[in-house]
Design a protein around this motif. Structure first.
Motif, PDB file in Angstrom:
ATOM      1  N   CYS A 111     -23.955  55.755   2.975  1.00 47.85           N
ATOM      2  CA  CYS A 111     -22.925  55.110   2.164  1.00 47.85           C
ATOM      3  C   CYS A 111     -23.097  55.457   0.692  1.00 47.85           C
ATOM      4  N   VAL A 112     -24.322  55.446   0.226  1.00 48.12           N
ATOM      5  CA  VAL A 112     -24.558  55.801  -1.169  1.00 48.12           C
ATOM      6  C   VAL A 112     -24.187  57.265  -1.392  1.00 48.12           C
ATOM      7  N   GLU A 113     -24.657  58.104  -0.480  1.00 48.32           N
ATOM      8  CA  GLU A 113     -24.435  59.543  -0.667  1.00 48.32           C
ATOM      9  C   GLU A 113     -22.960  59.890  -0.677  1.00 48.32           C
ATOM     10  N   PHE A 114     -22.190  59.280   0.211  1.00 42.95           N
ATOM     11  CA  PHE A 114     -20.774  59.640   0.332  1.00 42.95           C
ATOM     12  C   PHE A 114     -19.851  58.596  -0.283  1.00 42.95           C
ATOM     13  N   LYS A 115     -20.425  57.629  -0.951  1.00 41.01           N
ATOM     14  CA  LYS A 115     -19.598  56.636  -1.647  1.00 41.01           C
ATOM     15  C   LYS A 115     -18.608  55.955  -0.724  1.00 41.01           C
ATOM     16  N   CYS A 116     -19.121  55.370   0.337  1.00 46.10           N
ATOM     17  CA  CYS A 116     -18.271  54.537   1.168  1.00 46.10           C
ATOM     18  C   CYS A 116     -19.064  53.289   1.545  1.00 46.10           C
ATOM     19  N   THR A 117     -18.482  52.423   2.335  1.00 47.03           N
ATOM     20  CA  THR A 117     -19.112  51.138   2.649  1.00 47.03           C
ATOM     21  C   THR A 117     -19.634  51.131   4.079  1.00 47.03           C
ATOM     22  N   PRO A 118     -20.630  50.291   4.360  1.00 49.28           N
ATOM     23  CA  PRO A 118     -21.097  50.128   5.740  1.00 49.28           C
ATOM     24  C   PRO A 118     -19.942  49.758   6.678  1.00 49.28           C
ATOM     25  N   ARG A 119     -19.083  48.895   6.181  1.00 48.91           N
ATOM     26  CA  ARG A 119     -17.934  48.499   6.992  1.00 48.91           C
ATOM     27  C   ARG A 119     -17.151  49.712   7.475  1.00 48.91           C
ATOM     28  N   ALA A 120     -16.936  50.675   6.604  1.00 49.19           N
ATOM     29  CA  ALA A 120     -16.176  51.873   6.967  1.00 49.19           C
ATOM     30  C   ALA A 120     -16.898  52.640   8.076  1.00 49.19           C
ATOM     31  N   LEU A 121     -18.203  52.833   7.938  1.00 52.70           N
ATOM     32  CA  LEU A 121     -18.941  53.583   8.955  1.00 52.70           C
ATOM     33  C   LEU A 121     -18.885  52.863  10.303  1.00 52.70           C
ATOM     34  N   ARG A 122     -19.028  51.547  10.295  1.00 53.50           N
ATOM     35  CA  ARG A 122     -18.960  50.794  11.554  1.00 53.50           C
ATOM     36  C   ARG A 122     -17.559  50.894  12.137  1.00 53.50           C
ATOM     37  N   PHE A 123     -16.603  50.920  11.257  1.00 53.60           N
ATOM     38  CA  PHE A 123     -15.220  51.042  11.711  1.00 53.60           C
ATOM     39  C   PHE A 123     -15.001  52.402  12.376  1.00 53.60           C
ATOM     40  N   TYR A 124     -15.497  53.451  11.787  1.00 56.06           N
ATOM     41  CA  TYR A 124     -15.376  54.780  12.390  1.00 56.06           C
ATOM     42  C   TYR A 124     -16.057  54.803  13.754  1.00 56.06           C
ATOM     43  N   GLU A 125     -17.174  54.086  13.839  1.00 54.96           N
ATOM     44  CA  GLU A 125     -17.882  54.034  15.116  1.00 54.96           C
ATOM     45  C   GLU A 125     -17.040  53.298  16.161  1.00 54.96           C
ATOM     46  N   ASP A 126     -16.452  52.185  15.734  1.00 57.61           N
ATOM     47  CA  ASP A 126     -15.549  51.426  16.600  1.00 57.61           C
ATOM     48  C   ASP A 126     -14.448  52.316  17.167  1.00 57.61           C
ATOM     49  N   LYS A 127     -13.956  53.197  16.341  1.00 59.11           N
ATOM     50  CA  LYS A 127     -12.844  54.051  16.719  1.00 59.11           C
ATOM     51  C   LYS A 127     -13.298  55.322  17.426  1.00 59.11           C
ATOM     52  N   GLY A 128     -14.591  55.437  17.656  1.00 58.92           N
ATOM     53  CA  GLY A 128     -15.087  56.569  18.430  1.00 58.92           C
ATOM     54  C   GLY A 128     -15.286  57.846  17.644  1.00 58.92           C
ATOM     55  N   LEU A 129     -15.374  57.753  16.316  1.00 60.72           N
ATOM     56  CA  LEU A 129     -15.573  58.965  15.525  1.00 60.72           C
ATOM     57  C   LEU A 129     -17.049  59.232  15.265  1.00 60.72           C
TER      58      LEU A 129
ATOM     59  N   SER B 107      -4.976  61.116   9.689  1.00 59.96           N
ATOM     60  CA  SER B 107      -5.314  59.774  10.135  1.00 59.96           C
ATOM     61  C   SER B 107      -6.615  59.836  10.922  1.00 59.96           C
ATOM     62  N   LEU B 108      -7.237  58.681  11.112  1.00 59.85           N
ATOM     63  CA  LEU B 108      -8.499  58.657  11.844  1.00 59.85           C
ATOM     64  C   LEU B 108      -8.321  59.153  13.277  1.00 59.85           C
TER      65      LEU B 108
ATOM     66  N   ILE C 247      -9.476  66.012  16.741  1.00 57.87           N
ATOM     67  CA  ILE C 247     -10.054  67.295  16.346  1.00 57.87           C
ATOM     68  C   ILE C 247     -11.542  67.325  16.660  1.00 57.87           C
ATOM     69  N   LEU C 248     -12.248  66.262  16.301  1.00 58.51           N
ATOM     70  CA  LEU C 248     -13.687  66.225  16.537  1.00 58.51           C
ATOM     71  C   LEU C 248     -13.996  66.331  18.027  1.00 58.51           C
ATOM     72  N   GLU C 249     -13.195  65.661  18.834  1.00 58.19           N
ATOM     73  CA  GLU C 249     -13.442  65.714  20.277  1.00 58.19           C
ATOM     74  C   GLU C 249     -13.238  67.128  20.813  1.00 58.19           C
ATOM     75  N   LEU C 250     -12.137  67.743  20.414  1.00 57.72           N
ATOM     76  CA  LEU C 250     -11.892  69.112  20.855  1.00 57.72           C
ATOM     77  C   LEU C 250     -13.017  70.020  20.388  1.00 57.72           C
ATOM     78  N   TYR C 251     -13.441  69.776  19.151  1.00 58.23           N
ATOM     79  CA  TYR C 251     -14.463  70.616  18.561  1.00 58.23           C
ATOM     80  C   TYR C 251     -15.799  70.440  19.271  1.00 58.23           C
TER      81      TYR C 251
END
Lengths: 159, 159
Positions: free
Chosen positions: A18-36, A68-69, A75-79
């Motif tokens: 989060c510090v390195e990429f300037k985002c919040t823990p909430r965002a990372l957990r959200f991406y995880e929720d969405k399967g990213l 969008s996410l 894309i990530l899945e195909l990749y």
DNA sequence: CTTCACATTGACGTTTACGTAATAGCGCGT
DNA sequence: ACGCGCTATTACGTAAACGTCAATGTGAAG
């Protein structure tokens, strides 16, 4: 990139990324929720590998260019699954080519926008130089703007 | 662009612009609500000038590259009032330069994404060519994708 | 005159991408 | 033992960008 970050055995906490990429823990957990993302666990705590970090970088890059996410996830899945049967692969190839076309269009949009912005800047500089040259932003001020770029991974140094 | 669309006296209905740019009346009214468009009126009906059409084109272009409507509005406003006093102009110039930096970053993001997509495509083509060459998408199919680009103003012909 | 297609203004619903508590557990320095 | 800081999950809130009715008007066609 510091090679220390590239070492495959390197692991990151949620806070570090989060510090390195300037985002919040909430965002990372959200991406995880969405399967990213799907980081490992130590007990309950998330442990991000170097590969997870690379995925996150792709996610944020995708966001910056207007995806969008769910598009990013696709894309990530195909990749990710470069295997999965030849037929699957053929479908993936088609989708990738579609994406390439879309991205080329985005690139053109950006080039057009940049061109307009630059000529507009030139016009305004000309006007200012004629009327109030004292108000012209200095060169060092421009450097400050450039140095303040908020984009890429922020260098994290030991204090 | 067909010069007929460029004639300054040319006027458009909301439907015409929606068909041409593939959006909905609701969207145009929403942009108006947010201050990005302000078409003339005939009674209650909106009448879009050539300039309104150009603004709409900029709005949609901005959206495609990931700008929010308020960001787009800010740019359009700065772009519109090229006057407004020298001090105002100096501020506008600084903001424009910031925008340029951001757009350059977006361009780089897109170039990176394109590069990855292309090498991924190449890998997949190689794999398919080795295993199941019959599944390789044909060249004409690729042309179809390119022709089907959904981006620019859609040519509207008299039937 | 009526129907039809398109226009208008509200008003409420929806999706996306998180923010913001509230609550609780774990390790650690004092 | 106790707080501090980090983490976790659950749940509700929210801003943006429209979609989707509903009610109304209006000009042209049959």
């Amino acid at each position: 990139m510091p090679s220390e970050l590239r070492r495959p055995e390197r692991a990151f906490t949620i806070r570090q990324l989060c510090v390195e990429f300037k985002c919040t823990p909430r965002a990372l957990r959200f991406y995880e929720d969405k399967g990213l993302l799907s980081p490992a666990r130590q007990g309950l705590n998330r442990v991000y590998s170097y590969k997870d970090r690379a995925r996150l970088q792709l996610i944020l890059r995708g966001k910056r260019v207007g995806l969008s996410l769910s598009e990013i996830r696709e894309i990530l899945e195909l990749y990710a699954k470069g295997d999965g049967g030849a037929a699957q692969n053929a479908k993936a190839l088609r989708k990738f080519r579609e994406r390439i076309v879309v991205f080329e269009q985005k690139r053109e949009d950006i080039d057009l926008a940049l061109e307009e912005l630059r000529t507009a800047c030139a016009r305004m500089e000309q006007m200012l130089a004629d009327s109030r040259p004292d108000l012209l932003p200095s060169a060092e001020e421009y450097d400050k703007i450039v140095r303040a770029r908020v984009d890429g991974p922020h260098e994290v140094r030991a204090h």
